[in-house]
Design an enzyme around this catalytic site. Structure first.
Site, mmCIF file in Angstrom:
data_model
loop_
_atom_site.group_PDB
_atom_site.id
_atom_site.type_symbol
_atom_site.label_atom_id
_atom_site.label_comp_id
_atom_site.label_asym_id
_atom_site.label_seq_id
_atom_site.Cartn_x
_atom_site.Cartn_y
_atom_site.Cartn_z
ATOM 1 N N THR A 23 0.815 -1.239 0.000
ATOM 2 C CA THR A 23 0.000 0.000 0.000
ATOM 3 C C THR A 23 0.837 1.273 0.000
ATOM 4 O OG1 THR A 23 -0.106 0.076 2.425
ATOM 5 C CG2 THR A 23 -1.881 -1.131 1.300
ATOM 6 N N TRP A 24 2.142 1.136 -0.126
ATOM 7 C CA TRP A 24 2.992 2.337 -0.096
ATOM 8 C C TRP A 24 2.553 3.297 -1.196
ATOM 9 C CZ3 TRP A 24 8.753 2.583 -1.925
ATOM 10 C CH2 TRP A 24 9.320 3.782 -1.478
ATOM 11 N N ASP A 52 -0.246 -5.166 3.416
ATOM 12 C CA ASP A 52 0.897 -4.571 4.115
ATOM 13 C C ASP A 52 0.801 -3.047 4.124
ATOM 14 O OD1 ASP A 52 3.783 -4.727 5.154
ATOM 15 O OD2 ASP A 52 3.939 -3.339 3.458
ATOM 16 N N TYR A 57 3.663 5.343 5.967
ATOM 17 C CA TYR A 57 3.077 5.618 4.653
ATOM 18 C C TYR A 57 2.071 6.768 4.740
ATOM 19 C CZ TYR A 57 5.166 1.067 3.493
ATOM 20 O OH TYR A 57 6.038 0.017 3.311
ATOM 21 N N GLN A 166 10.571 -8.843 6.462
ATOM 22 C CA GLN A 166 10.119 -8.293 5.178
ATOM 23 C C GLN A 166 11.312 -7.607 4.506
ATOM 24 O OE1 GLN A 166 7.429 -4.609 4.072
ATOM 25 N NE2 GLN A 166 6.123 -6.233 4.836
ATOM 26 N N TYR A 194 9.214 -7.484 -0.424
ATOM 27 C CA TYR A 194 8.630 -6.195 -0.831
ATOM 28 C C TYR A 194 9.242 -5.750 -2.157
ATOM 29 C CZ TYR A 194 12.445 -3.176 1.262
ATOM 30 O OH TYR A 194 13.613 -2.545 1.596
HETATM 31 P P1 NAP Z 1 6.260 -2.926 -6.337
HETATM 32 O O1 NAP Z 1 5.100 -3.584 -5.751
HETATM 33 O O2 NAP Z 1 7.422 -3.735 -6.795
HETATM 34 O O3 NAP Z 1 5.820 -2.018 -7.578
HETATM 35 C C1 NAP Z 1 4.760 -1.108 -7.504
HETATM 36 C C2 NAP Z 1 4.630 -0.421 -8.858
HETATM 37 O O4 NAP Z 1 4.296 -1.399 -9.833
HETATM 38 C C3 NAP Z 1 3.557 0.638 -8.888
HETATM 39 O O5 NAP Z 1 4.079 1.700 -9.665
HETATM 40 C C4 NAP Z 1 2.411 -0.054 -9.634
HETATM 41 O O6 NAP Z 1 1.677 0.864 -10.395
HETATM 42 C C5 NAP Z 1 3.145 -0.987 -10.543
HETATM 43 N N1 NAP Z 1 2.362 -2.188 -10.867
HETATM 44 C C6 NAP Z 1 1.784 -3.048 -9.998
HETATM 45 N N2 NAP Z 1 1.201 -4.069 -10.642
HETATM 46 C C7 NAP Z 1 1.397 -3.845 -11.975
HETATM 47 C C8 NAP Z 1 1.020 -4.540 -13.162
HETATM 48 N N3 NAP Z 1 0.359 -5.691 -13.111
HETATM 49 N N4 NAP Z 1 1.414 -4.025 -14.366
HETATM 50 C C9 NAP Z 1 2.122 -2.871 -14.410
HETATM 51 N N5 NAP Z 1 2.486 -2.164 -13.340
HETATM 52 C C10 NAP Z 1 2.138 -2.649 -12.118
HETATM 53 O O7 NAP Z 1 6.868 -1.816 -5.369
HETATM 54 P P2 NAP Z 1 6.593 -1.280 -3.906
HETATM 55 O O8 NAP Z 1 5.303 -0.556 -3.811
HETATM 56 O O9 NAP Z 1 7.843 -0.588 -3.531
HETATM 57 O O10 NAP Z 1 6.559 -2.605 -2.997
HETATM 58 C C11 NAP Z 1 5.369 -3.273 -2.657
HETATM 59 C C12 NAP Z 1 4.965 -3.036 -1.222
HETATM 60 O O11 NAP Z 1 5.996 -3.481 -0.336
HETATM 61 C C13 NAP Z 1 4.797 -1.562 -0.837
HETATM 62 O O12 NAP Z 1 3.614 -1.020 -1.362
HETATM 63 C C14 NAP Z 1 4.882 -1.645 0.655
HETATM 64 O O13 NAP Z 1 3.660 -2.104 1.198
HETATM 65 C C15 NAP Z 1 5.990 -2.661 0.838
HETATM 66 N N6 NAP Z 1 7.347 -2.049 0.992
HETATM 67 C C16 NAP Z 1 7.997 -2.227 2.182
HETATM 68 C C17 NAP Z 1 9.250 -1.665 2.351
HETATM 69 C C18 NAP Z 1 9.967 -1.861 3.675
HETATM 70 O O14 NAP Z 1 10.951 -1.168 3.926
HETATM 71 N N7 NAP Z 1 9.540 -2.785 4.486
HETATM 72 C C19 NAP Z 1 9.855 -0.914 1.340
HETATM 73 C C20 NAP Z 1 9.166 -0.778 0.139
HETATM 74 C C21 NAP Z 1 7.929 -1.362 -0.031
HETATM 75 P P3 NAP Z 1 0.137 1.218 -10.073
HETATM 76 O O15 NAP Z 1 0.142 1.790 -8.713
HETATM 77 O O16 NAP Z 1 -0.202 2.185 -11.162
HETATM 78 O O17 NAP Z 1 -0.647 -0.054 -10.169
#
Ligand code: NAP
Length: 280
Positions: A23-24, A52, A57, A166, A194
């Site tokens: 959900t970031w 998550d 966030y 994570q 993540y």
């Molecule tokens: P991610 O999930 O690898 O990528 C998200 C990006 O991918 C967004 O721009 C999204 O665009 C795009 N996307 C998603 N599905 C798609 C699809 N089927 N086709 C094309 N584009 C797609 O990156 P993330 O948000 O960094 O990581 C996921 C989650 O992990 C976060 O949201 C957060 O909850 C968690 N996180 C945790 C940490 C930590 O330190 N613990 C750090 C980073 C992230 P749209 O929004 O336009 O769909």
């Protein structure tokens, strides 16, 4: 993917969905709000029930959005939030958790993580998590962005009950395969990957595109299918539209062949020595 493969098992035996939702960056733009709520709800209906979030966030805005999105669906969800390292003292953890519960409109978290390692002694954070567990405000606790030495220190600090770590893990960032993932597997602790599609920073042209073209998929789906093929790893991609959620759910059913996995290995090579854990 068979029914069983659609789950990973926590050290205490509880099974959670292998594919969840991040959900970031959600809840921060008013014009995106309704799309984000629809996306999250569609994902839950499709079984992507690990959600998550973090107090960080949107400085609470994302948890507040989830409070709305989860109305009527809370019981179907394994809800994860994270505490800032600077709030990880005994009193800080209790106060942060209370504020998160209020924003999320729920009475408990299924999993509460220390977002990354900070200056507060791990013993104190572990005690604070255990106190919340006794009070029923959290069901499990864990950590995030912890490397092998941090995990060793956590265990030494009384943290044997840690449910997961994570970490940044995807086809282009395979460092955890050396050291950290084996450490976790030895303790029956699944990893929560993540940025499983690398926050959309995957190379523009790669073997992922070739496989995608051959199978009429998108390269994002191939990248996600690769993470989902790793044993005892769950993934939490963030998708801001129902279309992206559906595409991600479809990746759970993709079985990459031995030939495809080998082609991926030859371009996105597994690590041959320990490197410091990457974080976003
Ligand atoms: P991610 O999930 O690898 O990528 C998200 C990006 O991918 C967004 O721009 C999204 O665009 C795009 N996307 C998603 N599905 C798609 C699809 N089927 N086709 C094309 N584009 C797609 O990156 P993330 O948000 O960094 O990581 C996921 C989650 O992990 C976060 O949201 C957060 O909850 C968690 N996180 C945790 C940490 C930590 O330190 N613990 C750090 C980073 C992230 P749209 O929004 O336009 O769909």
């Amino acid at each position: 993917m068979t029914r069983d493969d659609a789950f990973v098992t926590l050290p205490d035996g509880e099974r959670i969905a292998r594919l969840g939702q991040g959900t970031w960056e959600m809840g921060e733009r008013a014009e995106r709000r309704s799309f984000e709520i629809d996306a999250l709800r569609a994902g839950i209906e499709l079984g992507m029930t690990v959600i998550d979030t973090a107090e960080m966030y949107g400085e609470g805005a994302t948890e507040s959005l989830l409070g709305v999105a989860l109305a009527g669906l809370r019981e179907q969800v394994f809800l994860v939030s994270k505490v800032y390292p600077h709030n990880a003292s005994r009193r800080g953890v209790a106060a942060s958790c209370e504020a998160s519960l209020k924003r999320l409109k729920t009475d408990r978290l299924d999993l509460y993580l220390l977002h990354w390692r900070g200056g507060i002694a791990l013993e104190e954070t572990v005690e604070a998590f255990e106190a919340l567990r006794r009070e029923g405000k959290i069901r499990h606790w864990g950590v995030s962005n912890f490397d092998v030495d941090d995990m060793d220190e956590l265990v030494a600090a009384g943290g044997q009950a840690c449910a997961t770590n994570q970490i940044l893990y995807n086809v282009a960032r395979r460092g955890p395969e050396f050291g950290l993932l084996p450490w976790m597997k030895a303790r029956a602790m699944p990893a929560m990957a993540y940025s499983p599609i690398d926050h959309m920073r995957l190379p523009k042209r790669s073997v992922l595109d070739e496989i995608a073209r051959e199978r009429e998929l998108s390269p994002v789906q191939v990248a996600l299918a690769w993470v989902l093929a790793q044993a005892e790893v769950c993934a939490i991609p963030k998708a801001g539209s129902v279309e992206h959620v559906r595409a991600n759910r479809a990746a759970l059913d993709i079985v990459l062949s031995e030939r495809e996995l080998a082609a991926i290995d030859s371009e996105f090579k597994p690590p041959r020595k320990k490197a410091p854990l990457d974080m976003l």
